[in-house]
Design an enzyme around this catalytic site. Structure first.
Site, PDB file in Angstrom:
ATOM      1  N   TYR A  24      91.181 -77.970  -5.835  1.00  0.00           N
ATOM      2  CA  TYR A  24      90.129 -78.305  -4.876  1.00  0.00           C
ATOM      3  C   TYR A  24      89.698 -77.057  -4.113  1.00  0.00           C
ATOM      4  O   TYR A  24      88.502 -76.813  -3.918  1.00  0.00           O
ATOM      5  CB  TYR A  24      90.612 -79.381  -3.906  1.00  0.00           C
ATOM      6  CG  TYR A  24      89.655 -79.610  -2.765  1.00  0.00           C
ATOM      7  CD1 TYR A  24      88.425 -80.226  -2.985  1.00  0.00           C
ATOM      8  CD2 TYR A  24      89.959 -79.183  -1.474  1.00  0.00           C
ATOM      9  CE1 TYR A  24      87.524 -80.425  -1.948  1.00  0.00           C
ATOM     10  CE2 TYR A  24      89.064 -79.377  -0.433  1.00  0.00           C
ATOM     11  CZ  TYR A  24      87.860 -79.995  -0.672  1.00  0.00           C
ATOM     12  OH  TYR A  24      86.967 -80.179   0.358  1.00  0.00           O
ATOM     13  N   SER A 106      87.290 -76.799  10.957  1.00  0.00           N
ATOM     14  CA  SER A 106      86.337 -77.538  10.137  1.00  0.00           C
ATOM     15  C   SER A 106      86.083 -78.931  10.702  1.00  0.00           C
ATOM     16  O   SER A 106      86.974 -79.552  11.295  1.00  0.00           O
ATOM     17  CB  SER A 106      86.877 -77.664   8.710  1.00  0.00           C
ATOM     18  OG  SER A 106      86.119 -78.573   7.944  1.00  0.00           O
ATOM     19  N   GLN A 127      83.207 -75.703  13.501  1.00  0.00           N
ATOM     20  CA  GLN A 127      82.178 -75.812  12.468  1.00  0.00           C
ATOM     21  C   GLN A 127      81.704 -77.246  12.355  1.00  0.00           C
ATOM     22  O   GLN A 127      82.505 -78.182  12.342  1.00  0.00           O
ATOM     23  CB  GLN A 127      82.736 -75.342  11.117  1.00  0.00           C
ATOM     24  CG  GLN A 127      81.807 -75.554   9.941  1.00  0.00           C
ATOM     25  CD  GLN A 127      82.044 -76.889   9.235  1.00  0.00           C
ATOM     26  OE1 GLN A 127      83.133 -77.442   9.293  1.00  0.00           O
ATOM     27  NE2 GLN A 127      81.020 -77.401   8.584  1.00  0.00           N
ATOM     28  N   ARG A 164      81.353 -80.148  -8.547  1.00  0.00           N
ATOM     29  CA  ARG A 164      82.608 -79.414  -8.737  1.00  0.00           C
ATOM     30  C   ARG A 164      83.431 -80.090  -9.827  1.00  0.00           C
ATOM     31  O   ARG A 164      84.160 -81.042  -9.587  1.00  0.00           O
ATOM     32  CB  ARG A 164      83.369 -79.346  -7.413  1.00  0.00           C
ATOM     33  CG  ARG A 164      82.546 -78.652  -6.321  1.00  0.00           C
ATOM     34  CD  ARG A 164      83.117 -78.827  -4.934  1.00  0.00           C
ATOM     35  NE  ARG A 164      82.164 -78.359  -3.932  1.00  0.00           N
ATOM     36  CZ  ARG A 164      82.288 -78.581  -2.631  1.00  0.00           C
ATOM     37  NH1 ARG A 164      83.331 -79.258  -2.163  1.00  0.00           N
ATOM     38  NH2 ARG A 164      81.382 -78.138  -1.788  1.00  0.00           N
ATOM     39  N   LYS A 251      75.494 -71.031   9.242  1.00  0.00           N
ATOM     40  CA  LYS A 251      76.300 -70.641   8.075  1.00  0.00           C
ATOM     41  C   LYS A 251      75.679 -71.175   6.786  1.00  0.00           C
ATOM     42  O   LYS A 251      75.377 -72.360   6.684  1.00  0.00           O
ATOM     43  CB  LYS A 251      77.722 -71.177   8.213  1.00  0.00           C
ATOM     44  CG  LYS A 251      78.670 -70.777   7.095  1.00  0.00           C
ATOM     45  CD  LYS A 251      80.075 -71.302   7.360  1.00  0.00           C
ATOM     46  CE  LYS A 251      81.070 -70.822   6.334  1.00  0.00           C
ATOM     47  NZ  LYS A 251      80.833 -71.387   4.984  1.00  0.00           N
ATOM     48  N   HIS A 275      78.994 -70.561   0.255  1.00  0.00           N
ATOM     49  CA  HIS A 275      80.030 -71.593   0.379  1.00  0.00           C
ATOM     50  C   HIS A 275      81.172 -71.326  -0.601  1.00  0.00           C
ATOM     51  O   HIS A 275      81.760 -72.257  -1.164  1.00  0.00           O
ATOM     52  CB  HIS A 275      79.427 -72.981   0.134  1.00  0.00           C
ATOM     53  CG  HIS A 275      80.025 -74.052   1.004  1.00  0.00           C
ATOM     54  ND1 HIS A 275      79.424 -74.509   2.150  1.00  0.00           N
ATOM     55  CD2 HIS A 275      81.182 -74.748   0.909  1.00  0.00           C
ATOM     56  CE1 HIS A 275      80.165 -75.451   2.702  1.00  0.00           C
ATOM     57  NE2 HIS A 275      81.252 -75.613   1.966  1.00  0.00           N
ATOM     58  N   ARG A 278      80.876 -72.787  -4.110  1.00  0.00           N
ATOM     59  CA  ARG A 278      81.190 -74.209  -4.269  1.00  0.00           C
ATOM     60  C   ARG A 278      79.960 -75.120  -4.227  1.00  0.00           C
ATOM     61  O   ARG A 278      80.103 -76.333  -4.362  1.00  0.00           O
ATOM     62  CB  ARG A 278      82.173 -74.644  -3.176  1.00  0.00           C
ATOM     63  CG  ARG A 278      83.524 -73.989  -3.293  1.00  0.00           C
ATOM     64  CD  ARG A 278      84.374 -74.190  -2.046  1.00  0.00           C
ATOM     65  NE  ARG A 278      84.639 -75.587  -1.758  1.00  0.00           N
ATOM     66  CZ  ARG A 278      85.553 -76.342  -2.386  1.00  0.00           C
ATOM     67  NH1 ARG A 278      86.273 -75.811  -3.372  1.00  0.00           N
ATOM     68  NH2 ARG A 278      85.752 -77.600  -2.043  1.00  0.00           N
TER      69      ARG A 278
END
Length: 381
Positions: A24, A106, A127, A164, A251, A275, A278
């Protein structure tokens, strides 16, 4: 195992973690070309070696948003950090604060804001994603303010989740995912005990506080995934700019025109970022995107950069390309997974040593002396 670089932590983390967690964090979007180019493009940046410059005095210290940083590095926001080590956000935040650099929490952390902020003696960064549920966004901002957060990192490159493929193969998502994750945990007993048992609750703390009930991995995949907002525009961010009276960083900038828009919007900083490879495969690596963005907006706001940074040498390269500060994500996550707070502490010490070596050998006595002149022009600019 001998640990001499962040890549050693990655190898050790792969052995320790259940595959669904390792892949992941390690994986990227689609065929992962951008993920690889983030590292290889940065590694290909050639620096000018300088000699006989009297480098007996050297300083890595820098100022950013009225904060003093011991070196131009901050820990990036990484979702589910608390699944990689017991109460992982707390451990990482303590290591960052002890080293004199910011920790960025996060939105989708395991530990809530209210658990992490009191654990450190300097304000952390927070974030936030752009989500359809504006009530959650306002709630998170209010709680961050109440916890003493000064700097907001607003992630804008996730209007939809990236594709992903590794997640489906590893058990993070896809058919029989829950059963596969349980079986993987059973075959990784050290992680299963330290995090799986002793690291509970396995909760998305910030979301649970808002929803009023526990949330788990299924919610991360479900509720959050359905809440990303593809309709977002700069106008939708205006209420956040009005509400947030501290530094605000945008960001996910890869294009100079978007960087100029961030200046017009009134952002205090941007993060040049894809990112970590990702989101959209095939976009520019951060190292390749950074010079044009720096040419467009350097001096109008602070420029941060992430994606592909694996050493203190890479930090120097990014600063030479135009960044003021960098964010590191995977590198600290692997160290955290292997040795917890002590691992992150050691990683930051490694980064500092690597930066010092690079600065001595390029003749830069201070961060302000690292510039495009530090690059071999035909190879690095």
């Amino acid at each position: 195992m001998i640990i001499s670089a962040s890549t050693d932590y990655r190898a050790a983390a792969q052995r320790k973690l259940p595959p669904f967690l390792f892949h992941y964090a390690d994986g990227g979007a689609y065929a992962e070309h951008t993920l690889r180019h983030n590292v290889s493009d940065l590694a290909g940046i050639a620096l000018r070696q300088r000699v006989l410059k009297n480098m007996s005095e050297l300083s890595l210290e820098t100022r950013l948003f009225d904060e003093t940083l011991s070196m131009p590095v901050a820990l990036a926001p990484v979702g589910l950090t608390g699944m990689y080590a017991r109460r992982g956000e707390v451990q990482a935040a303590r290591a960052a604060a002890a080293h004199g650099i910011p920790f960025t929490m996060s939105t989708v952390s395991v530990c809530p804001i209210e658990e992490v902020a009191p654990a450190i003696d300097r304000p952390m960064w927070f974030q936030l994603y752009v989500l359809k549920d504006r009530g959650f966004m306002r709630n998170a901002l209010e709680r961050a303010k109440a916890a003493g957060v000064k700097t907001l990192v607003f992630t804008v490159d996730m209007p939809v989740p990236g594709a992903r493929y590794r997640d489906a193969h590893s058990g993070m998502s896809g058919a029989n995912g829950p059963m596969r994750r349980v079986l993987q945990a059973m075959t990784h007993p050290e992680w299963a005990w330290d995090v799986g048992v002793m690291g509970r609750p396995h909760d998305l703390g910030n979301i649970s506080k808002y929803r009023g009930n526990p949330t788990g991995l299924a919610d991360y995949i479900g509720w959050l995934g359905s809440n990303f907002d593809p309709s977002i525009s700069w106008k939708d961010l205006e209420w956040i700019r009005e509400f947030w009276d501290g530094p605000m960083i945008i960001k996910g900038i890869l294009d100079a025109d978007d960087a100029r828009d961030a200046v017009k919007f009134g952002a205090d900083g941007i993060v040049v970022s894809n990112h970590g490879g990702r989101q959209l495969d095939g976009v520019l690596s951060s190292a390749r995107a950074l010079p044009a963005i720096a040419d467009a907006v350097k001096g109008d706001l602070k420029i941060l950069a992430d994606s592909g940074i694996r050493s203190g040498l890479d930090v120097v390269r990014m600063i030479a390309l135009g960044a003021d500060t960098v964010l590191i994500g995977r590198a600290f996550l692997w160290a955290l997974a292997v040795h917890g707070q002590a691992g992150v502490k050691n990683l930051l010490e490694l980064f500092e040593k690597e930066m010092r070596v690079a600065m001595v050998l390029t003749g830069a006595k201070a961060i302000s002396e690292i510039s495009r002149d530090s690059l071999v022009r035909e190879l690095g600019a």
